[in-house]
Every structure is written in structure tokens, then in C-alpha cells.
Scaffold this motif. Sequence first.
Motif, PDB file in Angstrom:
ATOM      1  N   SER A 109     -11.616  -0.595   0.785  1.00 53.93           N
ATOM      2  CA  SER A 109     -12.297  -1.918   0.635  1.00 53.93           C
ATOM      3  C   SER A 109     -11.164  -3.030   1.209  1.00 53.93           C
ATOM      4  O   SER A 109      -9.974  -2.752   1.208  1.00 53.93           O
ATOM      5  CB  SER A 109     -12.504  -2.090  -0.780  1.00 53.93           C
ATOM      6  N   GLU A 110     -11.788  -4.227   1.655  1.00 53.08           N
ATOM      7  CA  GLU A 110     -10.469  -5.369   2.057  1.00 53.08           C
ATOM      8  C   GLU A 110     -10.042  -5.604   0.864  1.00 53.08           C
ATOM      9  O   GLU A 110      -8.832  -6.143   1.119  1.00 53.08           O
ATOM     10  CB  GLU A 110     -11.598  -6.256   2.548  1.00 53.08           C
ATOM     11  N   ALA A 111     -10.235  -5.813  -0.346  1.00 54.75           N
ATOM     12  CA  ALA A 111      -9.337  -6.113  -1.479  1.00 54.75           C
ATOM     13  C   ALA A 111      -8.176  -4.899  -1.717  1.00 54.75           C
ATOM     14  O   ALA A 111      -7.067  -5.224  -1.929  1.00 54.75           O
ATOM     15  CB  ALA A 111     -10.210  -5.932  -2.841  1.00 54.75           C
ATOM     16  N   THR A 112      -8.609  -3.428  -1.291  1.00 54.29           N
ATOM     17  CA  THR A 112      -7.563  -2.675  -1.261  1.00 54.29           C
ATOM     18  C   THR A 112      -6.440  -2.982  -0.218  1.00 54.29           C
ATOM     19  O   THR A 112      -5.245  -2.971  -0.570  1.00 54.29           O
ATOM     20  CB  THR A 112      -8.026  -1.292  -1.202  1.00 54.29           C
ATOM     21  N   VAL A 113      -6.926  -3.152   0.953  1.00 53.56           N
ATOM     22  CA  VAL A 113      -6.040  -3.758   2.117  1.00 53.56           C
ATOM     23  C   VAL A 113      -5.138  -4.837   1.732  1.00 53.56           C
ATOM     24  O   VAL A 113      -3.942  -4.860   1.983  1.00 53.56           O
ATOM     25  CB  VAL A 113      -6.885  -4.180   3.429  1.00 53.56           C
ATOM     26  N   LYS A 114      -5.599  -6.161   1.077  1.00 54.56           N
ATOM     27  CA  LYS A 114      -5.121  -7.068   0.738  1.00 54.56           C
ATOM     28  C   LYS A 114      -4.013  -6.738  -0.452  1.00 54.56           C
ATOM     29  O   LYS A 114      -2.713  -7.328  -0.130  1.00 54.56           O
ATOM     30  CB  LYS A 114      -5.867  -8.126   0.191  1.00 54.56           C
ATOM     31  N   THR A 115      -4.125  -5.810  -1.177  1.00 54.38           N
ATOM     32  CA  THR A 115      -3.373  -5.355  -2.369  1.00 54.38           C
ATOM     33  C   THR A 115      -2.060  -4.621  -1.549  1.00 54.38           C
ATOM     34  O   THR A 115      -0.935  -4.966  -1.761  1.00 54.38           O
ATOM     35  CB  THR A 115      -3.964  -4.371  -3.258  1.00 54.38           C
ATOM     36  N   HIS A 116      -2.200  -3.613  -0.688  1.00 52.70           N
ATOM     37  CA  HIS A 116      -1.386  -3.259   0.046  1.00 52.70           C
ATOM     38  C   HIS A 116      -0.322  -4.001   0.883  1.00 52.70           C
ATOM     39  O   HIS A 116       0.814  -3.749   0.941  1.00 52.70           O
ATOM     40  CB  HIS A 116      -1.743  -2.029   1.006  1.00 52.70           C
ATOM     41  N   ILE A 117      -1.066  -4.970   1.629  1.00 53.34           N
ATOM     42  CA  ILE A 117      -0.430  -6.057   2.215  1.00 53.34           C
ATOM     43  C   ILE A 117       0.636  -6.769   1.496  1.00 53.34           C
ATOM     44  O   ILE A 117       1.516  -7.092   1.848  1.00 53.34           O
ATOM     45  CB  ILE A 117      -1.221  -6.912   3.181  1.00 53.34           C
ATOM     46  N   ASN A 118      -0.122  -7.220   0.036  1.00 57.39           N
ATOM     47  CA  ASN A 118       0.849  -8.000  -0.732  1.00 57.39           C
ATOM     48  C   ASN A 118       2.064  -7.208  -1.068  1.00 57.39           C
ATOM     49  O   ASN A 118       3.300  -7.701  -1.097  1.00 57.39           O
ATOM     50  CB  ASN A 118      -0.127  -8.526  -1.796  1.00 57.39           C
ATOM     51  N   ASN A 119       1.981  -5.939  -1.323  1.00 56.40           N
ATOM     52  CA  ASN A 119       3.061  -5.102  -1.726  1.00 56.40           C
ATOM     53  C   ASN A 119       4.086  -4.809  -0.654  1.00 56.40           C
ATOM     54  O   ASN A 119       5.257  -5.115  -0.590  1.00 56.40           O
ATOM     55  CB  ASN A 119       2.538  -3.579  -2.036  1.00 56.40           C
ATOM     56  N   LEU A 120       3.454  -4.594   0.564  1.00 60.58           N
ATOM     57  CA  LEU A 120       4.363  -4.320   1.646  1.00 60.58           C
ATOM     58  C   LEU A 120       5.082  -5.725   2.043  1.00 60.58           C
ATOM     59  O   LEU A 120       6.501  -6.086   2.469  1.00 60.58           O
ATOM     60  CB  LEU A 120       3.871  -3.938   3.017  1.00 60.58           C
ATOM     61  N   PHE A 121       4.395  -7.023   1.929  1.00 61.18           N
ATOM     62  CA  PHE A 121       5.183  -8.413   2.238  1.00 61.18           C
ATOM     63  C   PHE A 121       6.314  -8.646   1.119  1.00 61.18           C
ATOM     64  O   PHE A 121       7.311  -8.886   1.503  1.00 61.18           O
ATOM     65  CB  PHE A 121       4.170  -9.396   2.230  1.00 61.18           C
ATOM     66  N   ALA A 122       5.928  -8.179  -0.285  1.00 60.99           N
ATOM     67  CA  ALA A 122       7.005  -8.288  -1.303  1.00 60.99           C
ATOM     68  C   ALA A 122       8.273  -7.684  -1.152  1.00 60.99           C
ATOM     69  O   ALA A 122       9.114  -7.951  -1.006  1.00 60.99           O
ATOM     70  CB  ALA A 122       6.451  -8.042  -2.307  1.00 60.99           C
ATOM     71  N   LYS A 123       8.042  -6.330  -0.467  1.00 56.61           N
ATOM     72  CA  LYS A 123       9.018  -5.296  -0.336  1.00 56.61           C
ATOM     73  C   LYS A 123      10.018  -5.792   0.722  1.00 56.61           C
ATOM     74  O   LYS A 123      11.102  -5.620   0.729  1.00 56.61           O
ATOM     75  CB  LYS A 123       8.527  -3.927  -0.181  1.00 56.61           C
ATOM     76  N   ALA A 124       9.509  -6.205   1.960  1.00 56.76           N
ATOM     77  CA  ALA A 124       9.965  -6.507   3.073  1.00 56.76           C
ATOM     78  C   ALA A 124      10.469  -8.078   3.192  1.00 56.76           C
ATOM     79  O   ALA A 124      11.226  -8.435   3.957  1.00 56.76           O
ATOM     80  CB  ALA A 124       9.293  -6.501   4.641  1.00 56.76           C
ATOM     81  N   GLY A 125       9.936  -8.694   2.287  1.00 52.13           N
ATOM     82  CA  GLY A 125      10.162 -10.245   2.257  1.00 52.13           C
ATOM     83  C   GLY A 125       9.535 -11.155   3.418  1.00 52.13           C
ATOM     84  O   GLY A 125       9.964 -12.058   3.892  1.00 52.13           O
ATOM     85  N   PHE A 126       8.446 -10.422   4.090  1.00 52.33           N
ATOM     86  CA  PHE A 126       7.554 -11.256   4.768  1.00 52.33           C
ATOM     87  C   PHE A 126       7.084 -12.505   4.372  1.00 52.33           C
ATOM     88  O   PHE A 126       6.450 -12.510   3.196  1.00 52.33           O
ATOM     89  CB  PHE A 126       6.582 -10.399   5.470  1.00 52.33           C
ATOM     90  N   HIS A 127       6.979 -13.550   5.163  1.00 46.91           N
ATOM     91  CA  HIS A 127       6.438 -14.946   4.783  1.00 46.91           C
ATOM     92  C   HIS A 127       5.219 -15.139   5.664  1.00 46.91           C
ATOM     93  O   HIS A 127       4.372 -15.889   5.163  1.00 46.91           O
ATOM     94  CB  HIS A 127       7.380 -15.767   4.964  1.00 46.91           C
ATOM     95  N   SER A 128       4.940 -14.322   6.548  1.00 44.19           N
ATOM     96  CA  SER A 128       3.560 -14.514   7.432  1.00 44.19           C
ATOM     97  C   SER A 128       3.224 -13.219   7.959  1.00 44.19           C
ATOM     98  O   SER A 128       4.056 -12.383   8.264  1.00 44.19           O
ATOM     99  CB  SER A 128       3.880 -15.636   8.541  1.00 44.19           C
ATOM    100  N   ARG A 129       2.037 -13.122   8.710  1.00 48.07           N
ATOM    101  CA  ARG A 129       1.460 -11.999   9.204  1.00 48.07           C
ATOM    102  C   ARG A 129       2.430 -11.989  10.622  1.00 48.07           C
ATOM    103  O   ARG A 129       2.642 -10.722  11.049  1.00 48.07           O
ATOM    104  CB  ARG A 129      -0.005 -12.437   9.315  1.00 48.07           C
ATOM    105  N   ALA A 130       2.647 -13.001  11.070  1.00 48.42           N
ATOM    106  CA  ALA A 130       3.535 -12.880  12.354  1.00 48.42           C
ATOM    107  C   ALA A 130       4.698 -12.187  12.158  1.00 48.42           C
ATOM    108  O   ALA A 130       5.207 -11.338  13.037  1.00 48.42           O
ATOM    109  CB  ALA A 130       3.520 -14.220  13.010  1.00 48.42           C
TER     110      ALA A 130
END
Length: 226
Positions: free
Chosen positions: A187-208
Motif C-alpha cells: 500500500s502507499e501508506a506502507t511506502v510512506k511509513t518506510h520512507i518516514n523511517n528511513l528519513f528519520a534514520k538518515a536525517g533526510f529533510h527532502s526527497r531530493a
Amino acid sequence: MTDGGAEVAVSLVVADDQASVREALAVMLDIADGITVVATATNGAEAVAAVSRHTPDVVLMDLHMPVLNGVEATGRIKAAKPEVQVVVLTSLDDDESILAALEAGASGYLTKEADRAKIEQAVRTAADGQVVLAPEVQRRLLTLASRRARAADEREEFGFTSREKEILGLIGEGLRNPEIAARLVISEATVKTHINNLFAKAGFHSRAEAVRYALSTPAPAPYRFT
């Protein structure tokens, strides 16, 4: 671009050393709904100065320009005003140019084969903080991402799970959340959850930032146009 539900015009700087191209883009985009061209620049140094004066939402940036090329100008703009989005519009579509622009901080990359509608949409999309990549650029990124998959698997500095690494690789290919969901049959919701998690781990502030990390390599020699 919206502000509390109301449409707000996207402010834009157009940078290109070819007068005919620069003027045509400026006129075309200034009459587009929701876009206002606040300045034009004939080289990278002028683009940096224009951003300093106007703090636009987006800069439409050529790469091959005199005085200061588009990659170096993009780096200076993002260092001084990280909130300003840079969309590259150039005739160059080789791997070196694409990676140099993304690593400098560009959030979009189009070739000059793009039509009016695609350029207008790219400006609006970038203003909303999204990555904008031409189809031919996406194809090149797919090749690069595949080539670097093994190296990505070996990187453990952020403790990504295997699924997060997989999604990061798809982000590096330029895929959006619905496309990632379809590719992985989740699901797209699951994708968003994974992206939020990896953003938090890596400290990403944007998709770029995630795209640049997914495609990162050992530091290259300083990039120069000839």
C-alpha cells in the motif's frame, strides 16, 4: 503551491546564457497561471545574485554558462538559501551532468526537449518540494541505481532494513510513492511509513536528499564544463 488552501504564485528566476532561450522562457512562464518571473540571469553568478535579492521559490537553471556554471551556481544557492528549489533545464543528459547537478542540490532535471506544459509543471512541482525528473533522466538513474545496488546493500551506517534499502533504491530511480507501491505490491501508506523511517534514520529533510544519497559515490574530482 498553496498557503492555507489559497493559491500563491510561484516566484521564479530563469538563468540561461542564450538570450533567445532565456527571454522565451521568461515570457512563456510569466504568463502561465500561478507563476511569476521575478528575475532573469545570463550566467551562474547573476543567478546567485538574483536569488540573494529575491529569494524565489524556484530557479530554472541552465548548466553550461559563463562566469559560473549551473552546477556551481546551484551549490552556492543551496548553501545560502536551502529553501530555494533549483530545476535544471539543459541540453546535457549525460550521467556526469545529472549526478553533478543532483549532488549540488538540484531537485529537478529536465532536458530542453521538454515542452511548455512539462516545464510549467516542473516549476510547480519543485515549488511543492517534490523531485522532478525527465523520463530520459529517470532511465539513466535506473541504470545507475542498478549498477550501485551492491554497494548500497553494503552500506550500514544508518541501519536501514532491507525493505528501506529497496525503497531508497526506487526513490533513486525517480519513482513517486504510488509507483513504488505498485512496484512492490504494497500500500502507499506502507511506502510512506518506510520512507518516514528511513528519513528519520538518515536525517533526510527532502526527497531530493534521498535521491542524492541513493546515487552517491566516492567524492568525484571537481566538476567542470568545457
